[in-house]
Design an enzyme around this catalytic site. Structure first.
Site, PDB file in Angstrom:
ATOM      1  N   ASP A   1      91.389 -60.719  83.166  1.00 38.89           N
ATOM      2  CA  ASP A   1      91.044 -61.255  84.603  1.00 38.89           C
ATOM      3  C   ASP A   1      90.537 -59.762  85.392  1.00 38.89           C
ATOM      4  OD1 ASP A   1      90.120 -61.896  86.551  1.00 38.89           O
ATOM      5  OD2 ASP A   1      91.899 -63.484  87.467  1.00 38.89           O
TER       6      ASP A   1
ATOM      7  N   LYS B   1      83.453 -60.259  93.966  1.00 38.30           N
ATOM      8  CA  LYS B   1      84.431 -58.732  94.332  1.00 38.30           C
ATOM      9  C   LYS B   1      82.650 -57.769  93.924  1.00 38.30           C
ATOM     10  CE  LYS B   1      87.883 -61.630  95.350  1.00 38.30           C
ATOM     11  NZ  LYS B   1      88.928 -61.836  94.294  1.00 38.30           N
TER      12      LYS B   1
ATOM     13  N   TRP C   1      97.710 -63.322  91.432  1.00 34.52           N
ATOM     14  CA  TRP C   1      96.412 -63.415  90.347  1.00 34.52           C
ATOM     15  C   TRP C   1      97.195 -63.596  89.211  1.00 34.52           C
ATOM     16  CZ3 TRP C   1      93.109 -65.903  92.861  1.00 34.52           C
ATOM     17  CH2 TRP C   1      92.329 -65.155  94.182  1.00 34.52           C
TER      18      TRP C   1
HETATM   19  C1  LIG Z   1      89.809 -62.985  93.935  1.00 33.77           C
HETATM   20  C2  LIG Z   1      90.678 -63.429  92.435  1.00 33.77           C
HETATM   21  C3  LIG Z   1      90.578 -64.787  91.935  1.00 33.77           C
HETATM   22  C4  LIG Z   1      89.478 -65.956  92.824  1.00 33.77           C
HETATM   23  O1  LIG Z   1      88.149 -65.976  92.342  1.00 33.77           O
HETATM   24  P1  LIG Z   1      87.783 -66.806  93.122  1.00 33.77           P
HETATM   25  O2  LIG Z   1      86.336 -66.640  93.017  1.00 33.77           O
HETATM   26  O3  LIG Z   1      88.502 -67.812  93.609  1.00 33.77           O
HETATM   27  O4  LIG Z   1      88.130 -68.543  91.743  1.00 33.77           O
HETATM   28  C5  LIG Z   1      91.427 -64.691  89.995  1.00 33.77           C
HETATM   29  N1  LIG Z   1      91.614 -63.334  89.860  1.00 33.77           N
HETATM   30  C6  LIG Z   1      91.148 -62.299  90.794  1.00 33.77           C
HETATM   31  C7  LIG Z   1      91.902 -61.296  90.630  1.00 33.77           C
HETATM   32  C8  LIG Z   1      91.570 -62.000  91.852  1.00 33.77           C
HETATM   33  O5  LIG Z   1      90.474 -61.024  92.984  1.00 33.77           O
END
Ligand SMILES: *Cc1c(COP(=O)(O)O)cnc(C)c1O
Length: 362
Positions: free
Chosen positions: A174, A198, A104
């Site tokens: 993030d 998530k 990521w």
């Molecule tokens: C799932 C995830 C993303 C991407 O999320 P999207 O909704 O597909 O844009 C980005 N960063 C992390 C750490 C993730 O787990």
């Protein structure tokens, strides 16, 4: 509870609290006497205004977000922020420093390179992303506009246990896959990015918490929807926001508050992850490759000693109402994602199944 009971270990979109889903269902056809569904309702309506206001207030309460931070409810998922953050924060020509700790953060780096100057301050690529590089090994650039890191690498199962020391440099993080699962001090950050799917709600929504002084004036050059200033000035309603996602996120914030807040989420996630890691480490059959001090509480990849048993493991797990345990295609094996909505009973059921499977096949 009327929801069909499986324990869903998917990495995302992921399990939501059953109480929230039941409430969504109960008020779906007629939102609180309006005669309308939430998905039929104007984002400019009094009712939706109330949802927006309450969700912001509740999130501020959960994280004690200081007054000099704005909360934005944007669209495009966390991935949109891989571009939006550098587009805004590097607009006047600075450098974005990045910690490369897995897939990521790697995607964020690739995207940022399209929009500005990027410097890799540290990488654990040589260790196959199984550790977080020690602070002493980081090489920051001269005067970075920010330092970016992925707080939890969802695929590798590697998580920062503390907030990196960066002095005056704004941290951009993030937190998509560990948001609201552990305590942290918001005032140490410049920008916090949390995709909803998530730990918060339906996919598509992304929550951004941004320190006000990092929001520039509206720009003539940025796409309007990718301009933090425009979105902040318009309360995230320059255009129609993801109303349904925002509404569900608001219910999840209330659910977390009613469970005892972030402290309760953290206690639960420690209990779940400790139990599963102990099961893995105590066995000669299951294996997790991540350095113990950097292991994720949310996403726990593991392999079986005999890979030819993978399909049998998944099939039998499913027969036991334990679903979505297949590992990411780049890692293989298994991965158990246990976000805030995963009950302890789900973790217990997984552990019990794993012990039984090992006894029969190990
Ligand atoms: C799932 C995830 C993303 C991407 O999320 P999207 O909704 O597909 O844009 C980005 N960063 C992390 C750490 C993730 O787990």
């Amino acid at each position: 509870m009327t929801k069909k009971q499986v324990y869903n270990f998917a990495p995302g979109p992921a399990m939501l609290p059953a109480d929230v889903l039941v409430q969504v269902q109960a008020e779906f056809l007629d939102y609180r006497g309006t005669g309308m569904s939430i998905v039929e309702m104007s984002h400019r309506s009094k009712e939706f205004g109330g949802i927006a206001e309450e969700s912001e207030r509740d999130l501020r309460g959960l994280l004690a977000i200081p007054k000099n931070y704005k909360i934005l409810f944007l669209q495009g998922g966390a991935t949109s922020q891989f571009a939006m953050a550098p587009m805004n924060l590097l607009a006047s020509g600075g450098t974005g420093d990045y910690l490369h700790t897995g897939i990521w953060s790697g995607k964020a780096i690739d995207e940022a390179r399209r929009h500005g100057k990027v410097h890799i301050a540290a990488t654990s690529e040589a260790q196959n992303f199984m550790i977080i590089p020690a602070r002493a090994t980081w090489r920051l650039s001269e005067n970075p506009a920010y330092l970016y890191y992925a707080a939890n690498e969802t695929i590798g199962g590697v998580e920062f246990q503390t907030v990196p020391e960066a002095g005056e440099i704004p941290l951009v993080s993030d937190m998509t896959s560990n948001f609201l699962s552990r305590h942290f001090d918001v005032s140490r950050f410049g920008v916090i990015i949390a995709g909803a799917q998530k730990n918060i709600g339906p996919a598509g929504l992304v929550v951004v918490i941004i320190r006000e002084d990092l929001i520039a004036k509206p720009s003539e050059h940025l796409p309007t929807l990718y301009d933090y200033a425009v979105m902040a000035e318009n309360g995230s309603m320059y255009n129609t926001p993801s109303t349904f996602g925002w509404y569900v996120a608001g219910l999840v914030f209330k659910w977390i508050r009613d469970q005892g807040g972030v402290a309760a989420m953290e206690r639960n996630s420690i209990a779940r992850s400790d139990k599963l890691y102990k099961t893995i480490d105590d066995s000669g059959f299951y294996h997790n490759p991540v350095a113990p001090e950097h292991r994720s509480r949310m996403n726990i990849p593991f392999t079986l000693a005999d890979e030819s048993l993978n399909d049998a493991f998944l099939k039998e797990a499913k027969a036991n109402q334990l679903v979505e345990l297949k590992g990411h295609r780049s890692v293989g094996g298994m991965r158990a994602s246990m976000y805030n909505a995963m009950p302890q009973a789900g973790c217990d059921a997984l552990v019990e199944f794993m012990l039984d499977f090992e006894k029969r096949h190990g």
